[in-house]
Design an enzyme around this catalytic site. Structure first.
Site, mmCIF file in Angstrom:
data_model
loop_
_atom_site.group_PDB
_atom_site.id
_atom_site.type_symbol
_atom_site.label_atom_id
_atom_site.label_comp_id
_atom_site.label_asym_id
_atom_site.label_seq_id
_atom_site.Cartn_x
_atom_site.Cartn_y
_atom_site.Cartn_z
ATOM 1 N N GLY A 313 27.274 41.490 36.486
ATOM 2 C CA GLY A 313 26.089 40.721 36.127
ATOM 3 C C GLY A 313 25.261 41.475 35.105
ATOM 4 N N GLU A 314 23.915 41.278 35.142
ATOM 5 C CA GLU A 314 23.015 41.894 34.154
ATOM 6 C C GLU A 314 23.363 41.477 32.727
ATOM 7 O OE1 GLU A 314 22.795 46.178 34.295
ATOM 8 O OE2 GLU A 314 22.561 46.244 36.458
ATOM 9 N N GLY A 315 24.134 40.424 32.566
ATOM 10 C CA GLY A 315 24.502 39.988 31.216
ATOM 11 C C GLY A 315 25.544 40.867 30.546
#
Lengths: 358, 358
Positions: A313-315
């Protein structure tokens, strides 16, 4: 020649890519990526900048069901880590020259923190996490709409600032559970097929998570048929709803939207469900390890560019695609055409040996 | 803590990657790439720069057998296109901030051109293409050795100039045919399994190419058992031999070597065959469409990072990996550790919810 923003036929784009100084199709997926940029931007001079990664954070009441290894406190800790420039997303944002913004729309602690942290924007904070979706609606329709509007507002501001490439990311302990519910609900998939280990669930946690998702989806499924918005709100997250609004608005404004992993693609599913056509501007950066991600991407008709077994996640997956977008744009705009080659070497050029005079 | 260049155990590297502020393994292939950088450079502070892409060009006598769609004249035309900054490799070199160098070691026209082109280095030109490998040895042992030495010299100069990441690329009409011969010979693969369409061969050309490869491999196979160098020379190319030397020398000097596609991997096979151990410093950027590429990578024990259906050459696949090397290096060197998080948020942190006091 072509007006940026006007529709460009796939034939026009394919012809242009085939006219470049290389065997047709020989750059494979890079040509597909370049074609997507051209199609969405409506130009044969596509751009991969200015771009922005906007991270949205929120907590999840369903963590009470012990569906995750990590406690909700980690959400705030990771926000501080990101603000300190020391999380994975910071490293990849730096290496790909992608500006990063961080909005806390619903962490547990966001409401109590009145320090003005220059790198964590809490001005759009809505509430201290969602309710426990296992037993009640995670968000009311109004809360959901408020989160969507926050995402739209942030996208609109970025459009005004000239951003062309929009990427969203998320931080929120427990958010693979609502993502699994949303994916099952919207794609009509079996709940078992969309539940994975998230950030590292044990077999025991995985089983609990399956039960919780099954329970929640069974409860809201009838509602989904008659009132999709209310049903989606009931199994959503504040950061997920905000990303849905962010994606939908960027898409409506004609901008390129680069999806990340399972959670952000669940947000993309919301956007396409409530505002059909949003998906036409989506590019799938990667396919994650989470089993539901492939199902969600299929539902949106998207083929990912990277199969790197990411699950952070976190881009981070979207950030990994950014330099490949640069390569795609550069390929389209900087290469000679096969026709140009004649002027570089002024003599007869025929690509077919059989008819070549030598 | 660790001395750069000294061996670092895979355990040490894995422990370090697992200590970073993310669920262990959650960055998937990016962690594998980071681990390779750490292992080869012998440090937990790996670097993805300075780097260099060196392109080697040469022509092939086997083009007389009509094994390719394009005439040999295209080799020189592409050299001019590269020198003009308008080929695919230029676009990807620019987008990935990778300096490009171009050496003509054996184009048909290289010997006649005495202009001092600032961007095409012909000072190491050896001869006007290879002989037709279908009927005779493409290169003598001496010619092959000379090309290898050129590659070694160019690598040595780059080492002196401080280059850390070495990538090679090629331009040479007809060079998938020698690459197929080398792959069949070294990997012991059936010739049919290593022959593909190269830059776009028709069925007719493909059949001729299969016959030619089969014929050449059958001829030199007995020699390969007793005199591998002479056998490899007989089905090699000047640019391929130069790349083999370039890779072998960079590897011997402890540098990271990023392979490109089918042709450069055939050069890597030569390097590993004649100078065993070279492969320990190789990273496979991608797996190309050419069917022999997967066989060659398997033989070298390498798993590619990108499956993008590339088949262009010019080092383009290696150039696409460069920004991902940046991401990998940045991940290792810029992220907080899980232990650091305690100092960012000074309170008790336990990653396991079950024992968390909340």
């Amino acid at each position: 020649m072509t007006v940026p923003g006007s529709p460009l036929s796939m034939n026009t784009i394919a012809s242009h890519l085939d006219s470049l100084a290389k065997p047709p199709g020989s750059l494979g997926q890079l040509e597909r990526l370049a074609g997507e940029l051209c199609r969405i931007q409506g130009t044969l001079q596509p751009r991969s900048t200015p771009r922005r990664m906007v991270l949205f954070a929120g907590d999840h009441g369903v963590v009470a069901e012990r569906v995750t290894t990590w406690p909700s406190a980690i959400t705030e800790i990771m926000l501080q880590t990101i603000a300190a420039g020391k999380a994975a997303c910071n490293a990849l944002a730096q290496s790909s020259a992608t500006p990063l913004a961080l909005f806390d729309v619903g962490s547990l602690e966001g409401g109590q923190r009145n320090e003005n942290h220059p790198l964590i924007n809490r001005s759009h904070w809505i509430r201290a996490g969602t309710r426990n979706l296992a037993v009640e609606a995670a968000l009311t329709r109004d809360e959901f709409r408020r989160a969507v509007e926050v995402g739209r507002l942030i996208a609109s501001e970025a459009v005004i600032e000239g951003v062309e490439i929009f990427a969203g990311g998320e931080m929120g302990i427990g958010n693979t559970t609502p993502a699994a519910c949303l994916t099952a609900l919207i794609c009509g998939a079996k709940t078992d097929s969309v539940v994975g280990r998230g950030a590292g669930a044990s077999d025991e946690i995985l089983n609990r998570k399956r039960q919780v998702v099954d329970q929640a989806v069974s409860r809201v499924e009838p509602l989904f048929a008659c009132d999709p918005e209310e049903a989606l709100a009931a199994v959503s997250g504040l950061e997920i709803a905000a990303i849905a609004g962010f994606y939908a608005e960027a898409s409506k404004r004609g901008k390129v939207v680069v999806l990340d992993g399972f959670i952000t693609t669940a947000a993309a599913l919301i956007a396409e469900t409530l505002w059909p056509g949003s998906r036409k501007n989506f590019i799938a950066a990667h396919r994650s390890v989470e089993p539901g991600h492939a199902i969600a991407l299929d539902h949106l008709g998207l083929t990912p560019f990277l199969e790197w077994n990411l699950r952070l996640g976190e881009g981070t997956g979207a950030l990994l695609l950014m330099p490949l977008l640069d390569a795609a744009a550069m390929m389209v705009t900087r290469m000679a055409t096969l026709a140009d080659l004649q002027s570089l070497v002024p003599r007869q050029l025929d690509p077919h040996q059989d008819s070549h005079p030598g």
